[in-house]
Design a protein around this motif. Structure first.
Motif, PDB file in Angstrom:
ATOM      1  N   HIS A 274       0.845  -1.186   0.000  1.00  0.00           N
ATOM      2  CA  HIS A 274       0.000   0.000   0.000  1.00  0.00           C
ATOM      3  C   HIS A 274       0.890   1.249   0.000  1.00  0.00           C
ATOM      4  O   HIS A 274       1.871   1.292   0.740  1.00  0.00           O
TER       5      HIS A 274
ATOM      6  N   HIS B 170       5.188   5.182   2.655  1.00  0.00           N
ATOM      7  CA  HIS B 170       5.380   6.470   3.297  1.00  0.00           C
ATOM      8  C   HIS B 170       5.709   6.294   4.783  1.00  0.00           C
ATOM      9  O   HIS B 170       6.644   6.893   5.308  1.00  0.00           O
ATOM     10  N   LEU B 171       4.928   5.438   5.448  1.00  0.00           N
ATOM     11  CA  LEU B 171       5.133   5.206   6.881  1.00  0.00           C
ATOM     12  C   LEU B 171       6.491   4.568   7.139  1.00  0.00           C
ATOM     13  O   LEU B 171       7.212   4.943   8.051  1.00  0.00           O
TER      14      LEU B 171
ATOM     15  N   CYS C 217       0.608   4.055   1.312  1.00  0.00           N
ATOM     16  CA  CYS C 217       0.725   4.676   2.630  1.00  0.00           C
ATOM     17  C   CYS C 217       1.793   3.967   3.448  1.00  0.00           C
ATOM     18  O   CYS C 217       2.529   4.566   4.226  1.00  0.00           O
ATOM     19  N   PHE C 218       1.881   2.652   3.230  1.00  0.00           N
ATOM     20  CA  PHE C 218       2.891   1.880   3.956  1.00  0.00           C
ATOM     21  C   PHE C 218       4.288   2.349   3.611  1.00  0.00           C
ATOM     22  O   PHE C 218       5.128   2.535   4.478  1.00  0.00           O
TER      23      PHE C 218
END
Lengths: 319, 319
Positions: free
Chosen positions: B255, B260-261, B257-258
């Protein structure tokens, strides 16, 4: 017999009426788990009548967040928190939950309830998520300066708490900046020695632990002075909030993985801190006092009451 | 003229050959940014020849992670770290990066390089992600017990560091368990007063800050004793690791977002800690010493060298 849970409605960021409504909702959602005595202002109870399950105690006095704890306790004899503590002392309620001033709650507990045998000062216990089971952290802010003796008491408190959660012989560690016995402050080195030599067989002392390993779930109880424990807790909460903010920014909140993360990171899901070490069950609900936080505090109070936390702690302290 | 960066290859968890290979890769990926002097064992350099851009210094002596820092410094006069520190002292290199024993690196810096004027002891500076810009944390573990005087020095060190990162008048705060001036230990209250009354106009003292607010990006520099700072840093790292583990468990690694995290949570992406306060630029690379961590340490060293960190710090200390 249902446990009677006292709830102090005043002195927090949340409107007291919202907290009363949460109690009413709790009674619907969890029938036959507990009854309540709520301590609030006349406003808190507007249009409400006391019932068997929810008794309303009105007062005009309130201990505010910004109040000096000792002064407030001395002067505000009719404050909602004080009334609650008195009913707990008289055993008219079985536990007290407050969302208000932590310092005042500590002072009132010590004054009214008195410490348990072999306990010099009460401590705040918080439970945090790890990669495995939750870890109990003692103390998260009650005792800024903690002697080695006090740290040893914290081990007993944490042990009794985890035993109520079903952990038979909890692994106890000292929060430190390295694992070797010589690491950290003089007080920590003393506590390390004391815990190594202890006769208390209710727990297993596993030495020093660094914060990083705490989250791997390697221990059940962390013993720490109230300053470091508070830094530890609030750092964990802060990172959680930052990541939630990040996930929201990335609009990923609906991905199943992030739902799981969000749940783990939302500290309002956790029941606040247990104020342990006195003759009475006292829980400090999380500062923001969202309804979910109050519900979790209530559930924790019921669990600790049903599991005879105070008896277990007393038994452990006699060893 | 290119800065000459010394790299101590021994005493870390990483194979020293992997670290040499990282240097060679760096020279390819970032041409004309720096040249290197690498301090390692004959094994580290097997089949390699010194070049203008990568000079190999061989020795058989190594300071290990488990060594007692002071003993090691006294006895291991030919250790890679010691040789590196001597070349830094003699200005044959412009900065020294080590992945080895932090205590030994501190001791060697103090002994060989000597503290800057108005600095009593060097401190470790780490940079952490927030919802906004990175925050510099001083000290993250060099000084377990820090006096109020030392905390004031940390403010100057953090300020000079942030100025090199382009922040003109950094906001400096004391890490504490509440925002009111009376919060925390006696030393923190003293430091609060000293920082309020300071004549140093290079920074703005904004008072106490709780860890939670640090991650909202409210300040540029956090001043803290080495014990609390280390707990703070390692808690942040620990939560990061726990969440990465969680995301992997949930198989959400693809994902966006992952990604990014992950970037934000992977502490090997951060350049380790700056050892500041002595006559020389010294960086402690992150313990695990992954290639990416070393590359980031090198980039940080180049940046601090190009921005004249030491001059800025000295100027700030004279005020």
């Amino acid at each position: 017999v249902l446990p009677i849970i006292g709830v102090d409605l005043l002195g927090s960021d949340a409107p007291s009426r919202e907290l009363v409504d949460t109690l009413a909702l709790f009674l619907e959602q969890y029938p036959s788990r507990a009854s309540f005595v709520a301590f609030g202002s006349p406003d808190s109870f507007l249009g409400l009548k006391s019932s068997d399950l929810l008794q309303c105690v009105e007062t005009d006095e309130e201990i505010h967040m910004a109040d000096d704890p000792l002064k407030a306790v001395r002067k505000k004899k009719r404050a909602s928190m004080t009334l609650g503590m008195e009913m707990l002392k008289e055993k008219k309620i079985d536990a007290l939950i407050s969302c208000g001033n932590t310092g005042a709650l500590l002072a009132l507990s010590t004054l009214k309830l008195r410490p348990l045998p072999n306990i010099s000062r009460p401590a705040l216990v918080a439970s945090l998520p790890t990669q495995q089971d939750e870890v109990a952290v003692v103390d998260v802010g009650a005792n800024i300066n903690s002697s080695a003796d006090l740290l040893v008491e914290f081990a007993s408190i944490g042990t009794a708490y985890k035993q109520c959660m079903g952990v038979q012989s909890p692994r106890v560690a000292l929060l430190n900046i390295g694992t070797e016995p010589i690491k950290g402050t003089k007080i920590l080195r003393e506590a390390y020695e004391r815990l190594t030599l202890t006769n208390d067989k209710t727990f297993t002392f596993v030495g020093n632990i660094e914060p990083r390993d705490v989250f791997k779930g390697k221990v059940d109880v962390i013993v720490t002075d109230g300053f470091s424990g508070n830094i530890f807790l609030k750092t964990a909460e802060g990172i959680g909030e930052m990541l939630l903010f990040d996930i929201e920014q990335q609009k990923a909140t609906h991905h199943p993985c992030f739902e799981h993360l969000c749940k783990k990171l939302s500290y309002s899901k956790y029941p606040g801190a247990l104020l342990a070490g006195c003759h009475g069950l006292v829980i400090k609900c999380h500062g923001t006092a969202k309804p979910s936080a109050l519900v979790n505090s209530i559930l924790k109070a019921i669990q600790l009451y049903n599991e005879n936390f105070l008896d277990k702690l007393e038994a452990s302290l006699k060893k």
